[in-house]
Design an enzyme around this catalytic site. Structure first.
Site, PDB file in Angstrom:
ATOM      1  N   SER A 115       0.822  -1.214   0.000  1.00 11.77           N
ATOM      2  CA  SER A 115       0.000   0.000   0.000  1.00 11.77           C
ATOM      3  C   SER A 115       0.855   1.263   0.000  1.00 11.77           C
ATOM      4  O   SER A 115       1.931   1.295   0.601  1.00 11.77           O
ATOM      5  CB  SER A 115      -0.893   0.040   1.241  1.00 11.77           C
ATOM      6  OG  SER A 115      -1.694  -1.101   1.320  1.00 11.77           O
ATOM      7  N   SER A 147       2.384  -3.278   8.329  1.00 14.34           N
ATOM      8  CA  SER A 147       2.383  -4.013   9.596  1.00 14.34           C
ATOM      9  C   SER A 147       3.748  -4.649   9.818  1.00 14.34           C
ATOM     10  O   SER A 147       4.350  -5.178   8.872  1.00 14.34           O
ATOM     11  CB  SER A 147       1.330  -5.124   9.575  1.00 14.34           C
ATOM     12  OG  SER A 147       0.087  -4.607   9.209  1.00 14.34           O
ATOM     13  N   GLU A 230      -3.446 -13.755   1.331  1.00 15.18           N
ATOM     14  CA  GLU A 230      -3.640 -12.843   2.468  1.00 15.18           C
ATOM     15  C   GLU A 230      -5.070 -12.948   2.990  1.00 15.18           C
ATOM     16  O   GLU A 230      -5.307 -12.984   4.194  1.00 15.18           O
ATOM     17  CB  GLU A 230      -3.348 -11.402   2.028  1.00 15.18           C
ATOM     18  CG  GLU A 230      -3.624 -10.378   3.126  1.00 15.18           C
ATOM     19  CD  GLU A 230      -3.185  -8.957   2.758  1.00 15.18           C
ATOM     20  OE1 GLU A 230      -3.001  -8.674   1.561  1.00 15.18           O
ATOM     21  OE2 GLU A 230      -3.029  -8.148   3.685  1.00 15.18           O
TER      22      GLU A 230
HETATM   23  C1  LIG Z   1      -4.609  -2.900  10.407  1.00 11.69           C
HETATM   24  C2  LIG Z   1      -4.145  -2.724   9.002  1.00 11.69           C
HETATM   25  C3  LIG Z   1      -2.969  -3.335   8.584  1.00 11.69           C
HETATM   26  C4  LIG Z   1      -2.503  -3.163   7.287  1.00 11.69           C
HETATM   27  N1  LIG Z   1      -1.320  -3.765   6.942  1.00 11.69           N
HETATM   28  C5  LIG Z   1      -0.814  -3.560   5.702  1.00 11.69           C
HETATM   29  C6  LIG Z   1       0.466  -4.086   5.345  1.00 11.69           C
HETATM   30  O1  LIG Z   1       1.133  -4.758   6.157  1.00 11.69           O
HETATM   31  N2  LIG Z   1       0.943  -3.842   4.125  1.00 11.69           N
HETATM   32  C7  LIG Z   1       0.255  -3.123   3.196  1.00 11.69           C
HETATM   33  O2  LIG Z   1       0.759  -2.977   2.088  1.00 11.69           O
HETATM   34  N3  LIG Z   1      -0.949  -2.604   3.497  1.00 11.69           N
HETATM   35  C8  LIG Z   1      -1.500  -2.790   4.726  1.00 11.69           C
HETATM   36  N4  LIG Z   1      -2.713  -2.253   5.067  1.00 11.69           N
HETATM   37  C9  LIG Z   1      -3.362  -1.361   4.090  1.00 11.69           C
HETATM   38  C10 LIG Z   1      -4.645  -1.897   3.475  1.00 11.69           C
HETATM   39  O3  LIG Z   1      -4.371  -2.914   2.551  1.00 11.69           O
HETATM   40  C11 LIG Z   1      -5.333  -0.684   2.829  1.00 11.69           C
HETATM   41  O4  LIG Z   1      -5.688   0.201   3.875  1.00 11.69           O
HETATM   42  C12 LIG Z   1      -6.545  -1.079   2.048  1.00 11.69           C
HETATM   43  O5  LIG Z   1      -6.194  -1.791   0.896  1.00 11.69           O
HETATM   44  C13 LIG Z   1      -7.389   0.149   1.637  1.00 11.69           C
HETATM   45  O6  LIG Z   1      -6.618   1.124   1.021  1.00 11.69           O
HETATM   46  P1  LIG Z   1      -6.669   2.648   1.497  1.00 11.69           P
HETATM   47  O7  LIG Z   1      -6.454   2.679   2.964  1.00 11.69           O
HETATM   48  O8  LIG Z   1      -5.750   3.412   0.617  1.00 11.69           O
HETATM   49  O9  LIG Z   1      -8.165   3.126   1.234  1.00 11.69           O
HETATM   50  P2  LIG Z   1      -8.809   3.582  -0.151  1.00 11.69           P
HETATM   51  O10 LIG Z   1      -8.424   2.622  -1.219  1.00 11.69           O
HETATM   52  O11 LIG Z   1      -8.465   5.022  -0.375  1.00 11.69           O
HETATM   53  O12 LIG Z   1     -10.342   3.416   0.136  1.00 11.69           O
HETATM   54  C14 LIG Z   1     -11.135   4.429   0.787  1.00 11.69           C
HETATM   55  C15 LIG Z   1     -12.585   3.983   0.776  1.00 11.69           C
HETATM   56  O13 LIG Z   1     -13.058   3.894  -0.596  1.00 11.69           O
HETATM   57  C16 LIG Z   1     -13.622   2.604  -0.849  1.00 11.69           C
HETATM   58  N5  LIG Z   1     -13.342   2.173  -2.224  1.00 11.69           N
HETATM   59  C17 LIG Z   1     -12.169   2.260  -2.871  1.00 11.69           C
HETATM   60  N6  LIG Z   1     -12.262   1.752  -4.119  1.00 11.69           N
HETATM   61  C18 LIG Z   1     -13.546   1.310  -4.238  1.00 11.69           C
HETATM   62  C19 LIG Z   1     -14.272   0.670  -5.299  1.00 11.69           C
HETATM   63  N7  LIG Z   1     -13.686   0.380  -6.477  1.00 11.69           N
HETATM   64  N8  LIG Z   1     -15.581   0.375  -5.079  1.00 11.69           N
HETATM   65  C20 LIG Z   1     -16.182   0.671  -3.882  1.00 11.69           C
HETATM   66  N9  LIG Z   1     -15.530   1.277  -2.849  1.00 11.69           N
HETATM   67  C21 LIG Z   1     -14.234   1.586  -3.031  1.00 11.69           C
HETATM   68  C22 LIG Z   1     -12.924   1.685   0.142  1.00 11.69           C
HETATM   69  O14 LIG Z   1     -13.691   0.536   0.397  1.00 11.69           O
HETATM   70  C23 LIG Z   1     -12.783   2.583   1.387  1.00 11.69           C
HETATM   71  O15 LIG Z   1     -13.979   2.572   2.111  1.00 11.69           O
HETATM   72  C24 LIG Z   1      -3.222  -2.392   6.356  1.00 11.69           C
HETATM   73  C25 LIG Z   1      -4.407  -1.768   6.777  1.00 11.69           C
HETATM   74  C26 LIG Z   1      -4.865  -1.920   8.070  1.00 11.69           C
HETATM   75  C27 LIG Z   1      -6.136  -1.262   8.478  1.00 11.69           C
END
Ligand SMILES: Cc1cc2nc3c(=O)[nH]c(=O)nc-3n(C[C@H](O)[C@H](O)[C@H](O)COP(=O)(O)OP(=O)(O)OC[C@H]3O[C@@H](n4cnc5c(N)ncnc54)[C@H](O)[C@@H]3O)c2cc1C
Length: 393
Positions: A115, A147, A230
């Site tokens: 991410s 993480s 995952e």
């Molecule tokens: C506890 C925790 C641990 C994590 N650990 C890791 C890790 O170790 N490594 C890593 O790489 N990542 C990690 N992540 C990141 C995680 O994979 C991302 O937070 C997740 O993929 C969402 O991306 P974003 O936060 O950029 O949200 P965004 O992609 O910006 O999404 C924002 C909102 O828009 C919605 N949305 C986005 N696109 C769409 C769509 N096409 N249709 C409908 N709704 C949509 C989403 O559902 C969300 O509600 C972790 C996250 C958490 C919470």
């Protein structure tokens, strides 16, 4: 083909040669790996025996009964659940030999550099660049929500190697050394007060080409193996009955009759049944995995897991009333392992919020199930044929 009887025999041999009571924990785990009893479905020489995956339970039960140590899967979940199947699927012989044993034994912790601030759900839009220089790749960019980065020796990393082709095509998959001087790890504090995850800045990090996983430009396909695994790792872990989030609330219900109400009883019964159905569905999914790598069906498990954890932990807070609102410790901790069901009701309630974000958000997983499991029409995608460098960001 190795059957259950053969596995039992080999497990007894291991226990006789390395009695758990008198053998150092790490040495025992190394011997278990070398005996092919680590993950029995992996190939011989890589911790397995090429046996059906479902037979792992036979070995685990024998070892548990003998009081043998395990490799603490909660501490090394990213390595076990995500890095290992990807290395197994795409790694060279040398890479498999180098990385899998210390990963499984727990000597080397792994994290996942996927991410980015501008690429989460739309992961393929990522902008971290890897540029080839001789035998090395030079990597610059920022990752986020990583993480265990503060504990990790290695990371699985995806980076853009070709900005001139559409976003899914110009990505390459690497193994990144987290001790490289260009890797900077900074804690990110979560709603629980803890900092399980981090932001990671990559500045001129040099990765030898020998640490590339898969072909140049094929990183998106390689990453699918990681992501599918995952979701199973997060949502489909093996649990005994009442082993997950339903356990603590059920115990409170039994032990504290003064807290009970009719309404909460009805809700608890419904959630208990749903949790048991999800657990058994996880068993079935693991049996399907005997036939190979997980597909998009794992997304269904992860969806159910997130919803149930949030509903059950919410019920627990309601059941405990004022007590449920207490949260005694806001110190910023850097936990060594993530235990969704650990600590108190307040922790469980707050931590479960992340369950519908990590490993793919609920909305995105619903899209995957709709398109790739149910065969419904896909969302319109306007950027499929546009070079990454020309995308609006
Ligand atoms: C506890 C925790 C641990 C994590 N650990 C890791 C890790 O170790 N490594 C890593 O790489 N990542 C990690 N992540 C990141 C995680 O994979 C991302 O937070 C997740 O993929 C969402 O991306 P974003 O936060 O950029 O949200 P965004 O992609 O910006 O999404 C924002 C909102 O828009 C919605 N949305 C986005 N696109 C769409 C769509 N096409 N249709 C409908 N709704 C949509 C989403 O559902 C969300 O509600 C972790 C996250 C958490 C919470």
């Amino acid at each position: 083909m190795t059957d259950a009887a053969e596995l039992r025999r080999r497990t007894e041999e291991l226990l006789a040669a390395y009695p758990p009571a008198t053998t150092d924990r790490t040495n025992f785990l190394k011997a278990r790996f070398d005996a092919g009893l680590a993950w029995v479905h992996y190939p011989e020489g890589l911790g397995g025996l090429g046996a059906p995956r479902s037979l792992q339970a036979v070995v685990d039960a024998e070892l548990e009964a003998a009081g043998a140590p395990d490799n603490d899967p909660r501490r090394i979940g990213i390595g076990l659940g995500m890095a290992a199947p990807t290395i197994l699927g795409y790694g060279t012989g040398e890479q498999k030999q180098r990385y899998l044993r210390p990963l499984w034994v727990g000597e080397e912790v792994w994290c996942q550099l996927f991410s980015e601030p501008g690429a989460g759900s739309d992961l393929a839009a990522l902008g971290t660049r890897a540029v080839r220089e001789g035998d090395d790749w030079v990597v610059n960019g920022q990752k986020v929500w990583t993480s265990s980065a503060h504990l990790a020796r290695w990371a699985i990393l995806i980076a853009r190697t070709d900005p001139d082709v559409p976003k899914h095509r110009g990505i390459t998959y690497f193994i990144c050394d987290m001790t490289d001087p260009g890797v900077e790890v900074r804690p990110l504090r979560q709603i629980t007060g803890e900092a399980e995850f981090n932001e990671v800045f990559l500045t001129d990090v040099r990765i030898p080409d020998s640490r590339r996983l898969g072909e140049v430009g094929d990183g998106w396909r390689v990453a699918q193996t990681t992501l599918n695994n995952e979701r199973v790792a997060i949502g489909g872990m093996r649990l005994p009955r009442e082993g997950g989030m339903i356990g603590p609330v059920s115990r409170t219900w039994r032990e504290r009759p003064e807290l009970r109400t009719h309404d909460l009883h009805q809700r608890l019964l419904k959630l208990w049944v749903e949790a048991e159905v999800a657990r058994l569905t996880g068993e079935r999914l693991r049996q399907q995995l005997v036939a190979g790598q997980p597909g998009p069906e794992g997304s269904g498990m992860k969806l159910a897991f997130a919803r149930l954890n949030q509903e059950i932990s919410g019920l627990e807070v309601e059941l405990l009333g004022e007590e449920g609102l207490l949260y005694e410790d806001w110190t910023m901790r850097r936990p060594e392992l993530v235990d969704f069901t650990g600590r108190d009701a307040g922790y469980r309630y707050l931590r479960s919020k992340g369950n519908s974000i990590e490993g793919g958000t609920t909305e995105v997983l619903l899209n995957i199930v709709a398109e790739r499991v149910l065969g419904l029409p896909s969302e319109p995608r306007t950027d499929k044929d546009v070079a990454w460098k020309d995308l609006a960001r």
